[in-house]
Design a protein around this motif. Structure first.
Motif, PDB file in Angstrom:
ATOM      1  N   TRP A 143      -7.584   1.592  -1.499  1.00  0.00           N
ATOM      2  CA  TRP A 143      -6.262   1.048  -1.826  1.00  0.00           C
ATOM      3  C   TRP A 143      -5.990  -0.218  -1.021  1.00  0.00           C
ATOM      4  CZ3 TRP A 143      -3.786   2.265  -5.973  1.00  0.00           C
ATOM      5  CH2 TRP A 143      -3.756   3.575  -6.478  1.00  0.00           C
TER       6      TRP A 143
ATOM      7  N   TYR B 266      -8.054   5.767   1.024  1.00  0.00           N
ATOM      8  CA  TYR B 266      -7.036   4.873   1.583  1.00  0.00           C
ATOM      9  C   TYR B 266      -7.585   3.460   1.750  1.00  0.00           C
ATOM     10  CZ  TYR B 266      -4.544   9.188   2.938  1.00  0.00           C
ATOM     11  OH  TYR B 266      -3.906  10.411   2.942  1.00  0.00           O
TER      12      TYR B 266
ATOM     13  N   SER C 196       0.830  -1.210   0.000  1.00  0.00           N
ATOM     14  CA  SER C 196       0.000   0.000   0.000  1.00  0.00           C
ATOM     15  C   SER C 196       0.864   1.259   0.000  1.00  0.00           C
ATOM     16  CB  SER C 196      -0.929   0.006   1.218  1.00  0.00           C
ATOM     17  OG  SER C 196      -1.830  -1.085   1.188  1.00  0.00           O
ATOM     18  N   THR C 197       1.931   1.242   0.796  1.00  0.00           N
ATOM     19  CA  THR C 197       2.814   2.408   0.860  1.00  0.00           C
ATOM     20  C   THR C 197       3.506   2.639  -0.472  1.00  0.00           C
ATOM     21  OG1 THR C 197       3.166   1.985   3.225  1.00  0.00           O
ATOM     22  CG2 THR C 197       4.678   3.517   2.145  1.00  0.00           C
TER      23      THR C 197
ATOM     24  N   TYR D  18       1.092  10.561  -3.016  1.00  0.00           N
ATOM     25  CA  TYR D  18       0.808  11.029  -1.664  1.00  0.00           C
ATOM     26  C   TYR D  18       2.080  11.607  -1.027  1.00  0.00           C
ATOM     27  CZ  TYR D  18      -3.661   8.455  -1.724  1.00  0.00           C
ATOM     28  OH  TYR D  18      -4.916   7.989  -2.022  1.00  0.00           O
TER      29      TYR D  18
ATOM     30  N   CYS E 193      -9.785   2.884   8.008  1.00  0.00           N
ATOM     31  CA  CYS E 193      -9.224   1.893   7.070  1.00  0.00           C
ATOM     32  C   CYS E 193      -9.516   0.482   7.565  1.00  0.00           C
ATOM     33  CB  CYS E 193      -7.719   2.095   6.919  1.00  0.00           C
ATOM     34  SG  CYS E 193      -7.254   3.581   6.001  1.00  0.00           S
TER      35      CYS E 193
ATOM     36  N   GLU F 274       0.595  11.877   4.383  1.00  0.00           N
ATOM     37  CA  GLU F 274      -0.452  11.001   3.853  1.00  0.00           C
ATOM     38  C   GLU F 274       0.005   9.546   3.833  1.00  0.00           C
ATOM     39  OE1 GLU F 274      -2.669  14.144   0.798  1.00  0.00           O
ATOM     40  OE2 GLU F 274      -0.828  13.125   0.170  1.00  0.00           O
TER      41      GLU F 274
ATOM     42  N   LEU G 229      -1.840   6.375   5.555  1.00  0.00           N
ATOM     43  CA  LEU G 229      -2.158   5.206   4.728  1.00  0.00           C
ATOM     44  C   LEU G 229      -1.429   3.971   5.253  1.00  0.00           C
ATOM     45  CD1 LEU G 229      -3.216   3.739   2.161  1.00  0.00           C
ATOM     46  CD2 LEU G 229      -1.211   4.653   0.956  1.00  0.00           C
TER      47      LEU G 229
ATOM     48  N   GLY H 147       1.008   4.120  -2.717  1.00  0.00           N
ATOM     49  CA  GLY H 147       0.764   5.501  -2.312  1.00  0.00           C
ATOM     50  C   GLY H 147       1.847   6.429  -2.839  1.00  0.00           C
TER      51      GLY H 147
END
Length: 363
Positions: A248, A245, A146-147, A155, A220, A159, A163, A150
């Motif tokens: 994602w 978020y 996810s990072t 992002y 989330c 952010e 996330l 992002g």
């Protein structure tokens, strides 16, 4: 090195990458010779694929997205925190609460710093060779994926922190679900599935009042199983009512669940999981998010064995960022299945008439 399914591994082969135990420590080191007993034990611990040392691909190096130190720190925090939450809640309060923000905030800073040095890297399978409970490793995998997405999406660091925390803690509510239910290998009854679905709400309750955990991160956990068309749970919300978020994380959560060993089935390879995700375009997941994921992921991971439409077979040794579905393949066998004395590299992005016909001898 080559990435082989465990059923293709033979005694006498040597490991190309380490096998870690559930504490994040090295259990089997590189170049360890595998015996039939070791192969059997790996299977019993839920490892479906291993990297094997092969002199024909000795120049192939798979770069880790995060350092071993960061991985061990993250693994330790996840395991210790989740186990604490599994204990009696009265005992937790007596010990001063969870302090999740302090522990996981530090972990996220390390992860973002590590991943910042690999912004242009393709997303590879994360730690397929870890003997661990699914919940702990899955949490870290979803955070890393996810990072990275992002970052690709644009992002900023704040952010990414939110996330990443949401992703790292998205399944924290499963600490409130009985372990025997989480580990059940057979089909769940309706009542059992209803129980498991409560983990999203449990996660929100655990996180929403935690100091230094953004409320969005709690949402989330609450929303990562919601879907665009309202078919998700726990509230059946849809579209833009689901935080960006969480959308994602929901996509990545599904992908990692498919590409990780589960008690009820073996792990899929990325190209198989992506095919399934695409069946949910604009009904379960946003098309734009799946497309970015597709462009960032190594659909055919480095080291995987592929068969080409020509009948030749070889190992993926390089990736093409602009054409992730057309990697560089080192041809090891000719169309008759004979081992080549002089293997050579074929860049499929330059040879458009040649297609990947199978992976690991699949049809």
């Amino acid at each position: 090195m080559r990435l082989l399914p465990l059923n293709m591994v033979r005694p006498g082969m040597r490991l190309g990458r380490k096998i870690y135990n559930e504490e994040g420590l090295t259990l089997l080191g590189e170049r360890v010779e595998l015996s039939q007993n070791l192969i059997r034990r790996l299977g019993e611990h839920g490892i479906d694929y291993v990297y094997i040392d092969d002199p024909r691909t000795s120049d192939v190096i798979i770069e880790d997205m995060i350092t071993e130190e960061t991985r061990m720190r993250a693994t330790s925090e996840i395991r210790s925190t989740f186990r604490t939450i599994m204990e009696d809640s009265v005992k937790r309060k007596a010990n001063g609460g969870l302090q999740l923000g302090k522990a996981f905030g530090s972990v996220m800073k390390l992860i973002i710093d590590d991943l910042s040095g690999h912004k242009d890297a393709m997303i590879m399978l994360t730690d397929i060779s870890v003997m661990d409970d699914y919940l702990f490793q899955h949490s870290l995998n979803v955070c890393i994926y996810s990072t990275m997405l992002g970052m690709a999406h644009g992002y900023n660091r704040d952010e990414l922190m939110t996330l990443g925390l949401g992703a790292l803690l998205h399944d924290i509510g499963k600490t409130q679900i009985p372990l025997d239910l989480l580990r059940k290998s057979g089909k769940l009854t309706d009542d059992e599935f209803s129980c498991i679905k409560k983990h999203a709400e449990y996660g929100f309750r655990i996180l929403k009042d935690e100091p230094n955990i953004p409320l969005i991160a709690a949402h989330c956990a609450f929303q990562h199983h919601e879907r665009l068309n309202g078919s998700g749970y726990p509230r059946g919300i849809e579209g833009r009512d689901i935080h960006d978020y969480a959308r994602w994380i929901g996509l990545v959560d599904s992908y990692d669940a498919m590409t990780t060993h589960r008690v009820y089935r073996k792990a899929m390879l990325p190209h198989q999981a992506m095919e399934i995700l695409y069946t949910g375009v604009d009904t379960l997941y946003e098309k734009s998010k799946i497309e970015l994921f597709r462009d960032k992921i190594a659909i055919y991971p480095i080291g995987v064995t592929v068969t080409l439409s020509t009948g030749e077979a070889g190992t993926v040794v390089g990736l093409n960022k602009l054409f992730p579905h057309r990697p560089i393949v080192r041809i090891l066998k000719d169309e008759e299945g004979q081992e080549l004395q002089a293997p050579f590299d074929l860049d499929l992005s330059q040879k458009l008439s040649v297609m990947i016909a199978g992976v690991n001898d699949e049809d």
